[in-house]
Enzyme design. Structure first.
Site, PDB file in Angstrom:
ATOM      1  N   CYS A 183       0.929  -1.221  -0.009  1.00 46.45           N
ATOM      2  CA  CYS A 183       0.075   0.081  -0.052  1.00 46.45           C
ATOM      3  C   CYS A 183       0.763   1.405   0.006  1.00 46.45           C
ATOM      4  O   CYS A 183       0.596   2.254  -0.979  1.00 46.45           O
ATOM      5  CB  CYS A 183      -0.908   0.030   1.210  1.00 46.45           C
ATOM      6  SG  CYS A 183      -2.253  -0.963   0.925  1.00 46.45           S
TER       7      CYS A 183
HETATM    8  N1  LIG Z   1      -3.623  -5.202   1.127  1.00 46.63           N
HETATM    9  C1  LIG Z   1      -3.854  -4.177   2.088  1.00 46.63           C
HETATM   10  O1  LIG Z   1      -3.140  -4.228   3.268  1.00 46.63           O
HETATM   11  C2  LIG Z   1      -4.663  -3.181   1.876  1.00 46.63           C
HETATM   12  C3  LIG Z   1      -5.334  -2.258   2.941  1.00 46.63           C
HETATM   13  C4  LIG Z   1      -5.999  -1.273   2.758  1.00 46.63           C
HETATM   14  C5  LIG Z   1      -6.456  -1.245   1.369  1.00 46.63           C
HETATM   15  N2  LIG Z   1      -6.234  -1.836   0.331  1.00 46.63           N
HETATM   16  C6  LIG Z   1      -6.698  -1.638  -0.942  1.00 46.63           C
HETATM   17  O2  LIG Z   1      -7.496  -2.816  -1.375  1.00 46.63           O
HETATM   18  C7  LIG Z   1      -7.670  -3.151  -2.674  1.00 46.63           C
HETATM   19  C8  LIG Z   1      -7.317  -4.609  -2.826  1.00 46.63           C
HETATM   20  O3  LIG Z   1      -6.099  -4.912  -2.199  1.00 46.63           O
HETATM   21  P1  LIG Z   1      -5.657  -6.295  -1.942  1.00 46.63           P
HETATM   22  O4  LIG Z   1      -4.276  -6.274  -1.348  1.00 46.63           O
HETATM   23  O5  LIG Z   1      -6.484  -7.218  -1.259  1.00 46.63           O
HETATM   24  O6  LIG Z   1      -5.404  -6.982  -3.338  1.00 46.63           O
HETATM   25  P2  LIG Z   1      -5.078  -8.154  -4.134  1.00 46.63           P
HETATM   26  O7  LIG Z   1      -4.290  -8.000  -5.461  1.00 46.63           O
HETATM   27  O8  LIG Z   1      -4.322  -9.066  -2.909  1.00 46.63           O
HETATM   28  O9  LIG Z   1      -6.513  -9.133  -4.381  1.00 46.63           O
HETATM   29  C9  LIG Z   1      -7.434  -8.514  -5.426  1.00 46.63           C
HETATM   30  C10 LIG Z   1      -8.011  -9.743  -5.832  1.00 46.63           C
HETATM   31  O10 LIG Z   1      -9.130  -9.197  -6.937  1.00 46.63           O
HETATM   32  C11 LIG Z   1      -9.216 -10.365  -7.851  1.00 46.63           C
HETATM   33  N3  LIG Z   1      -9.812  -9.868  -9.105  1.00 46.63           N
HETATM   34  C12 LIG Z   1      -9.413  -8.892  -9.947  1.00 46.63           C
HETATM   35  N4  LIG Z   1     -10.167  -8.465 -10.776  1.00 46.63           N
HETATM   36  C13 LIG Z   1     -11.415  -9.207 -10.607  1.00 46.63           C
HETATM   37  C14 LIG Z   1     -12.659  -9.181 -10.847  1.00 46.63           C
HETATM   38  N5  LIG Z   1     -12.862  -8.602 -12.157  1.00 46.63           N
HETATM   39  N6  LIG Z   1     -13.661 -10.206 -10.421  1.00 46.63           N
HETATM   40  C15 LIG Z   1     -13.428 -10.545  -9.368  1.00 46.63           C
HETATM   41  N7  LIG Z   1     -12.239 -10.640  -8.530  1.00 46.63           N
HETATM   42  C16 LIG Z   1     -11.330  -9.738  -9.342  1.00 46.63           C
HETATM   43  C17 LIG Z   1      -7.598 -10.855  -8.014  1.00 46.63           C
HETATM   44  O11 LIG Z   1      -7.908 -11.972  -8.674  1.00 46.63           O
HETATM   45  C18 LIG Z   1      -7.221 -10.929  -6.475  1.00 46.63           C
HETATM   46  O12 LIG Z   1      -7.594 -11.881  -6.010  1.00 46.63           O
HETATM   47  C19 LIG Z   1      -6.581  -2.284  -3.155  1.00 46.63           C
HETATM   48  O13 LIG Z   1      -7.071  -1.178  -3.911  1.00 46.63           O
HETATM   49  C20 LIG Z   1      -5.677  -1.762  -2.101  1.00 46.63           C
HETATM   50  O14 LIG Z   1      -4.825  -0.781  -2.351  1.00 46.63           O
HETATM   51  C21 LIG Z   1      -5.239  -2.855   0.451  1.00 46.63           C
END
Ligand SMILES: NC(=O)c1ccc[n+]([C@@H]2O[C@H](COP(=O)([O-])OP(=O)(O)OC[C@H]3O[C@@H](n4cnc5c(N)ncnc54)[C@H](O)[C@@H]3O)[C@@H](O)[C@H]2O)c1
Length: 437
Positions: A267
């Protein structure tokens, strides 16, 4: 009430598991079939404390996992948690979320319910109004605010504490128009988290809040890292005592004042870059944010310069890196500063061995056979000339003279000051401590 969560990464799977474990009727959807299969069998595709336990409880309660997006058709609440990575210039890459919005829109067409869509993914201000809302309306032929609700709902969880943070968030932000959907959303969250403050605002403010948080946290880290570099030049100075005292001042607070090798993770680096890029588009010169980033990038030079000082030429030297995960209790190495350090050492033809309790598989995916992967800490240190402690895994606190005895040159660079109190028969450098002359 039926709830769909779209995107089962760190954020989506944590939310899916927590809500399902509480007995909500949940369907978790991801485009990755393999991932869905694992999750359906109660296996988390990544390491996160308490996640599997919570997931298994959810599955017992009837949690459904699928790659079929059409299952959103009979859902009342949809949480979108897909990734929003950076493009090659550092700007936010919205292609994944736009694609997700488009398929959600198409499936909304036949939805007989009037669902509320929550966007939890981090997006730059204006994305909801300029991108997501029109995509949803065009594809569904329906109107936001009338046929479906659309709410910005940024997520603040921290990896390694994701389940706890999902259960007990410090705040809930709901951004959007003041419609009946917003009232319903507020009611849902008040019931779910009765003691958590709820901030109701518009889309663009909600979107900005997330960047405000992450850029401030990055600023705190770069601030203490800059001080730590100054401390290193003052014999006997100790950055931890400084940070501890600063943290006691209620105006400052003690968290994120841990000097180290720089911030990394999925992030902070990407969100900083996205905000810097966005600020430029608005015509604001992001002087402070640029400085925060620059301090972070230069922090690794500290480590390289200690090794250069000790070795002179780095080519052919054997260096061990302890910890490649961007923080302890995760296997996530996205934008991990340890990965950057390894790349820098490899460019200088250093022979690298690494150890990490959870992140070996992910690290191997990046470096393949360019580096050596040790199964134990002892194996990692054997015949090594220098060790750099990068991640604050509990295991590394136990390091002692016995573990270091098989090193051929005993240079220890402790980026987390984990061994400061030990009597070690090694050439010891701690980031943020001025060496007594
Ligand atoms: N990881 C963190 O600590 C954190 C904390 C706060 C906010 N965020 C934000 O939250 C969001 C998600 O982060 P993350 O780390 O969980 O992401 P990630 O990349 O780990 O997971 C995203 C998931 O979405 C799936 N995906 C993609 N396109 C898709 C679709 N069309 N339909 C269904 N599934 C689909 C992917 O296969 C993947 O499994 C980001 O915007 C990130 O900036 C992340």
């Amino acid at each position: 009430m039926k709830i769909a969560i779209i995107g089962l990464g760190f954020v989506g799977l944590s939310l899916t598991s927590v809500l399902a474990s509480k007995g909500f009727n949940i369907v978790g959807i991801d485009i990755d079939k393999e991932k869905c299969k694992k999750i359906s069998n109660g296996i988390s595709p990544f390491y996160e404390p308490d996640l599997e336990k919570t997931l298994k409880k959810g599955l017992k309660n009837g949690l459904k996992i699928s790659d079929d997006i059409s299952l959103i058709k009979n859902c009342d609440l949809l949480f979108v948690t897909v990734g929003t990575p950076q493009d090659t210039n550092g700007a936010i890459d919205l292609s994944i979320i736009k694609k997700a919005a488009s398929t959600i829109g198409k499936n909304l067409k036949e939805n007989k319910k009037q669902p509320i869509i929550f966007i939890k993914s981090t997006v730059i201000p204006g994305t909801m109004k300029n991108d997501i809302l029109p995509i949803l309306e065009n594809n569904s032929k329906k109107k936001a605010g009338k046929d479906f609700g659309l709410i910005s709902n940024p997520e603040f969880l921290q990896e390694s504490n994701a389940i706890n943070d999902t259960k007990f968030p410090h705040a809930i932000v709901l951004g959007g128009y003041q419609t009946r959907f917003m009232k319903k959303a507020k009611k849902f969250f008040v019931k779910l988290h009765p003691n958590t403050p709820i901030i109701i605002t518009n889309h663009q403010t909600a979107e900005m809040i997330k960047y405000a948080n992450n850029s401030f946290l990055a600023t705190k880290i770069s601030f203490i890292n800059q001080l730590s570099n100054i401390c290193q030049k003052i014999p006997g100075a100790n950055v931890d005592d400084i940070a501890k005292t600063m943290g006691l001042d209620p105006r400052i607070g003690g968290l994120f004042l841990n000097a180290g090798p720089g911030y990394g993770g999925s992030c902070l680096p990407k969100d900083m870059k996205a905000l810097i890029n966005f600020a430029k588009i608005t015509g604001i010169k992001p002087v402070l944010l640029n400085a925060v980033e620059e301090v972070n990038i230069k922090q690794l030079d500290q480590i390289i310069s200690i090794t250069k000082q000790r070795f002179g030429e780095l080519s052919g030297k054997r260096i061990t890196i302890l910890g490649t995960a961007f923080k302890p209790n995760t296997d996530d190495i996205r934008d991990s500063i340890a990965i950057e350090l390894i790349k820098k050492f490899l460019n200088r033809k250093v022979e690298i061995t690494i150890h990490d309790p959870q992140a070996i598989k992910n690290t191997r995916n990046i470096f393949g056979d360019k580096i050596r992967y040790a199964k134990s800490i002892r194996d990692a240190l054997s015949k090594s000339q220098c060790v750099v402690i990068m991640t604050q895994w509990k295991q590394y606190e136990k390091l002692n003279n016995n573990e270091f005895k098989n090193m051929t040159k005993k240079i220890v660079i402790d980026c987390r000051r984990m061994l400061v109190k030990k009597q070690l028969d090694v050439d010891y450098y701690a980031i943020g401590l001025g060496r007594e002359k």
